[in-house]
Motif scaffolding. Structure first.
Motif, PDB file in Angstrom:
ATOM      1  N   UNK A  64       0.611  -1.308   0.025  1.00  0.00           N
ATOM      2  CA  UNK A  64      -0.256  -0.079  -0.187  1.00  0.00           C
ATOM      3  C   UNK A  64       1.256   1.523  -0.300  1.00  0.00           C
ATOM      4  N   UNK A  65       0.381   2.306   0.503  1.00  0.00           N
ATOM      5  CA  UNK A  65       0.648   3.468   0.178  1.00  0.00           C
ATOM      6  C   UNK A  65       2.275   3.902   1.153  1.00  0.00           C
ATOM      7  N   UNK A  66       2.582   2.412   2.057  1.00  0.00           N
ATOM      8  CA  UNK A  66       4.029   2.532   3.303  1.00  0.00           C
ATOM      9  C   UNK A  66       4.917   1.813   1.958  1.00  0.00           C
ATOM     10  N   UNK A  67       4.949   0.874   1.449  1.00  0.00           N
ATOM     11  CA  UNK A  67       5.270   0.732   0.465  1.00  0.00           C
ATOM     12  C   UNK A  67       5.851   1.263  -1.044  1.00  0.00           C
ATOM     13  N   UNK A  68       4.424   2.178  -1.440  1.00  0.00           N
ATOM     14  CA  UNK A  68       4.800   3.543  -2.344  1.00  0.00           C
ATOM     15  C   UNK A  68       5.854   4.425  -1.734  1.00  0.00           C
ATOM     16  N   UNK A  69       6.035   4.482  -0.757  1.00  0.00           N
ATOM     17  CA  UNK A  69       7.337   6.245  -0.452  1.00  0.00           C
ATOM     18  C   UNK A  69       8.069   5.415  -0.012  1.00  0.00           C
ATOM     19  N   UNK A  70       8.170   3.915   0.459  1.00  0.00           N
ATOM     20  CA  UNK A  70       9.095   3.126   0.645  1.00  0.00           C
ATOM     21  C   UNK A  70      10.412   2.767  -1.513  1.00  0.00           C
ATOM     22  N   UNK A  71       9.369   2.216  -1.909  1.00  0.00           N
ATOM     23  CA  UNK A  71       9.754   1.640  -3.031  1.00  0.00           C
ATOM     24  C   UNK A  71       9.468   1.884  -4.167  1.00  0.00           C
ATOM     25  N   UNK A  72       7.991   2.748  -4.443  1.00  0.00           N
ATOM     26  CA  UNK A  72       7.428   3.610  -5.235  1.00  0.00           C
ATOM     27  C   UNK A  72       6.479   3.052  -6.293  1.00  0.00           C
ATOM     28  N   UNK A  73       6.516   1.551  -5.519  1.00  0.00           N
ATOM     29  CA  UNK A  73       5.498   0.481  -5.910  1.00  0.00           C
ATOM     30  C   UNK A  73       4.360   0.587  -4.776  1.00  0.00           C
ATOM     31  N   UNK A  74       3.058   0.052  -4.810  1.00  0.00           N
ATOM     32  CA  UNK A  74       2.479  -0.277  -3.857  1.00  0.00           C
ATOM     33  C   UNK A  74       2.526  -1.265  -3.645  1.00  0.00           C
ATOM     34  N   UNK A  75       2.234  -2.747  -4.416  1.00  0.00           N
ATOM     35  CA  UNK A  75       2.633  -3.708  -4.386  1.00  0.00           C
ATOM     36  C   UNK A  75       3.962  -4.592  -4.721  1.00  0.00           C
ATOM     37  N   UNK A  76       5.760  -4.437  -4.073  1.00  0.00           N
ATOM     38  CA  UNK A  76       7.220  -4.824  -4.795  1.00  0.00           C
ATOM     39  C   UNK A  76       6.848  -5.850  -4.839  1.00  0.00           C
ATOM     40  N   UNK A  77       7.496  -6.618  -5.474  1.00  0.00           N
ATOM     41  CA  UNK A  77       7.400  -7.741  -5.593  1.00  0.00           C
ATOM     42  C   UNK A  77       8.321  -9.189  -4.327  1.00  0.00           C
ATOM     43  N   UNK A  78       9.057  -8.326  -3.662  1.00  0.00           N
ATOM     44  CA  UNK A  78       9.192  -9.010  -2.597  1.00  0.00           C
ATOM     45  C   UNK A  78       8.373  -9.172  -1.688  1.00  0.00           C
ATOM     46  N   UNK A  79       7.448  -8.363  -2.213  1.00  0.00           N
ATOM     47  CA  UNK A  79       6.127  -8.882  -0.924  1.00  0.00           C
ATOM     48  C   UNK A  79       5.457  -9.773  -1.120  1.00  0.00           C
ATOM     49  N   UNK A  80       5.681 -10.119  -2.698  1.00  0.00           N
ATOM     50  CA  UNK A  80       4.908 -11.201  -2.819  1.00  0.00           C
ATOM     51  C   UNK A  80       5.714 -12.929  -3.294  1.00  0.00           C
ATOM     52  N   UNK A  81       6.656 -12.866  -3.289  1.00  0.00           N
ATOM     53  CA  UNK A  81       7.850 -13.057  -2.718  1.00  0.00           C
ATOM     54  C   UNK A  81       7.482 -13.807  -1.656  1.00  0.00           C
ATOM     55  N   UNK A  82       7.536 -12.891  -0.467  1.00  0.00           N
ATOM     56  CA  UNK A  82       7.323 -13.584   1.313  1.00  0.00           C
ATOM     57  C   UNK A  82       6.716 -13.835   0.688  1.00  0.00           C
TER      58      UNK A  82
END
Ligand code: IPM
Ligand code: MG
Length: 355
Positions: free
Chosen positions: A44-62
């Motif tokens: 979500x927003x926290x990921x956008x702030x940190x990585x520029x994307x709402x759902x980083x691949x790392x999140x899906x993989x994790x």
């Protein structure tokens, strides 16, 4: 047993309620001699702030590597002006789709202790109600073709509702099976008087009802259903409906239980991991104030124990603790009707005390 759980806290009150739930789970495991390993990932927003994307691949993989996923909520004012594809909400659709979670179970039941919090009159909810909404979660208008084009009146935006026989049949089967385990009544909700997708939906549901003769099957148009939920909620046992209608009707059903802060949900598919989340949003207006209701998230964790880990013992332990705290009169702000309430952290403590 050791269970590996991914935490997607997200935004707003997502952090507070997931932190509360982790404490409840830790105490539950301590009692039963099990262990949870928690790993947090951005969404979500926290990921956008940190990585520029709402759902980083790392999140899906994790998430894919873990046994189950607990999600808080996503979204907030800060990201409201981003385009559709960049919005925090996109991450929710993305993770549901990436994990193949086409089944969304949203139970809405009236806690006797909370009867006063329901906006409905006693004569309507006096007999109580216990509805299980089975919402299709990876199809329909949420995932159809969309965009902009030149229309009759100039530029227009469009979204498309599409449902395949396969998608309808698989969610239909889940709904009939769910009804078999409950009071054997199933109501399928559609808009078959207008929509072609609904006509196909209804046809498939009718075919399935021929296989599940023990289930008392009915169908209802969605506008009527919206009315019936507030007129006589006790008539429903299991409801099955499309992604969009399920989104709307589950908020309505939550409201008559007293508060959206009470409603848990399980998103399931054919393979693990499954995902559990409260049905409420990130509530940016009350975020960080320690006044959110953690119960929906805590009850979502109870659903995780039951559906992902087959641990009815742990699920009941958590559910009974919530019951007891409510019966003892403890309320968060959203479910208080006399102005007296305890904070999110205090509610969490009360639940842990009686676990
Ligand atoms: C829900 C939410 C989401 C949905 C939004 C935030 C994308 O309202 O889980 O009900 O519409 O599915
Ligand atoms: Mg919703």
């Amino acid at each position: 047993m050791i269970y590996n759980i991914s935490l997607l806290k997200g935004d707003g009150i997502g952090t507070e309620i997931v932190d509360s739930t982790v404490k409840v789970l830790e105490k539950t495991a301590e009692k039963s001699g099990d262990k949870f390993n928690f790993t947090s990932y951005l969404i979500g927003g926290a990921a956008i702030d940190e990585t520029g994307q709402p759902l980083p691949q790392e999140t899906i993989d994790g998430c894919l590597k873990s046994d189950s996923v607990l999600l808080g909520a996503v979204g907030g004012y800060k990201w409201d002006n981003l385009s559709g594809d960049q919005r925090p909400e996109k991450a929710l659709l993305g993770i549901r789709s990436a994990l193949g979670l086409y089944i969304n179970l949203r139970p809405a039941k009236l806690y006797p202790a909370l009867r006063n919090a329901s906006p409905l009159k006693d004569e309507i909810v006096g007999g109580g109600f216990d509805i299980m909404i089975v919402r299709e979660l990876t199809g329909g208008i949420y995932f159809g073709d969309r965009g902009y084009r030149e229309g009759k009146y100039g530029e227009e935006a469009f979204d498309t509702e599409a449902y395949s026989v396969t998608e309808i049949e698989r969610i239909g089967r889940v709904a009939f099976e769910t009804a078999m385990k409950r009071n054997k009544r199933l109501c399928s909700i559609d808009k078959a008087n207008v929509l072609e997708t609904s006509r196909l939906w209804r046809k498939i549901m009718h075919e399935l009802s021929g296989e599940y003769t023990e289930v008392e099957y009915s169908d209802m148009l969605v506008d009527n259903a919206a009315m019936q939920i507030v007129r006589n909620p006790g008539q429903f046992d299991v409801i099955v409906t499309s992604n969009m209608f399920g989104d709307i009707l589950s908020d309505e059903a939550s409201q008559i239980t007293g508060s959206i802060g009470m409603l848990a949900s399980a998103s399931l598919g054919d393979n693990k991991p499954h995902l559990y989340e409260p049905i409420h949003g990130s509530a940016p207006d009350i975020a960080g104030k320690d006044i959110a209701n953690p119960i929906a998230a805590i009850l979502s964790a109870a659903m995780m124990m039951r559906y992902s880990f087959n641990r009815a013992d742990m699920a009941e332990c958590i559910e009974n603790a919530v019951d007891r705290v409510l019966e003892n009169g403890w309320r968060t702000a959203d479910i208080s009707n006399d102005g007296n309430y305890i904070k999110c952290s205090e509610m969490t403590k009360k639940i842990i005390e009686v676990l």
